[in-house]
Enzyme design. Structure first.
Site, short mmCIF file in Angstrom:
data_model
loop_
_atom_site.label_atom_id
_atom_site.label_comp_id
_atom_site.label_asym_id
_atom_site.label_seq_id
_atom_site.Cartn_x
_atom_site.Cartn_y
_atom_site.Cartn_z
N SER A 156 0.84 -1.20 0.00
CA SER A 156 0.00 0.00 0.00
C SER A 156 0.88 1.25 0.00
O SER A 156 1.54 1.55 -0.99
CB SER A 156 -0.95 -0.04 1.20
N HIS A 212 -8.97 1.29 1.09
CA HIS A 212 -9.14 0.49 -0.13
C HIS A 212 -10.61 0.15 -0.38
O HIS A 212 -10.92 -0.94 -0.87
CB HIS A 212 -8.29 -0.79 -0.07
#
Length: 253
Positions: free
Chosen positions: A102, A210
């Site tokens: 990420s 997300h």
């Protein structure tokens, strides 16, 4: 000369008070990274970034708008310190691939020379601020399903969603899928998963990362990215979205 290297950079959640401090005490190169970060961010965090990283408090470091620039800076400081320790000049490290979880993908892309340290720092600082704002706007969370394949996770997600927001967000490994959505849907997912014999673990996160709840943050980041000069990575950098290396063009990044 060092052997071939694969660089993997951490994402949000890996932060800890004291990170990077030892490197800055033993490496001028690492110290320079924190000095630059302090200059770029100035007083935007309420205190110098280096002070928050080295001395805390943990509740400040753990804020999304702080932990993201902190982790990016610490990762690059560690990399610069290690490179100097190995006697590797900038651009000489035998890196054959890079990746990051990420947020860590930004660190990997900087190491692969796709953008400057300062540009990357400004991007992750904005990313953290925008994600913090999105999380505060909607009560949300994430739940890890352990022992569920993709189909089972999707079934849990579909049953628990009801009228809320809930998506399969992270496919971390075979048998581990993370759901992300509003708080009520996440709580329902824990119950549904238990009924289906799947272990559910509520994650200690600030929001539904997300997921569609983060769309305002994605929009803000897209505008910022349009104004940053991005070069093709000098080594393959794996994408979190495709699980494949980025193509050799800035638009794909």
């Amino acid at each position: 000369m060092a052997d071939d290297m694969i660089i993997v950079c951490p994402g949000q959640g890996a932060q800890a008070v004291g990170m990077g401090k030892l490197w800055t005490e033993t490496s001028a190169e690492a110290r320079a990274v924190f000095d630059e970060a302090d200059a770029v961010l100035a007083d935007s965090l309420g205190a110098p970034l280096s002070q928050i990283c080295f001395d805390g408090p943990a509740e400040t470091l753990n804020r999304t708008d702080v932990s993201q620039p902190a982790l990016y800076t610490a990762a690059i400081a560690c990399w610069r310190g290690l490179s100097a320790q190995l006697g590797l000049a900038e651009g000489e490290a035998p890196i054959v691939a890079a990746a990051g979880l990420s947020l860590g993908e930004y660190s990997a892309l900087h190491i692969a020379e796709s953008f400057s340290f300062a540009d990357g720092l400004k991007l992750v600082a904005l990313r953290g601020q925008a994600m913090q704002a999105a999380a505060e706007a909607t009560a949300s969370s994430m739940v890890a399903l352990v022992g569920a394949d993709e189909d089972k996770a999707q079934a849990v997600c579909d049953e628990a969603r009801a009228d809320g927001i809930l998506v399969c967000a992270n496919f971390n490994a075979p048998g581990q899928v993370v759901l992300s959505g509003d708080v009520d849907a996440c709580k329902r997912a824990e119950t549904v998963a238990a009924d289906q014999g799947v272990r559910a673990v509520a994650l200690q996160v600030a929001g539904a990362f997300h997921s569609p709840i983060m769309q305002p943050a994605a929009d803000a980041l897209a505008k910022a990215l349009a104004n940053v000069e991005i070069a093709p990575p000098s080594v393959p950098v794996w994408s979190n979205v495709t699980a494949k290396p980025h193509a050799d063009d800035a638009d794909s990044i």
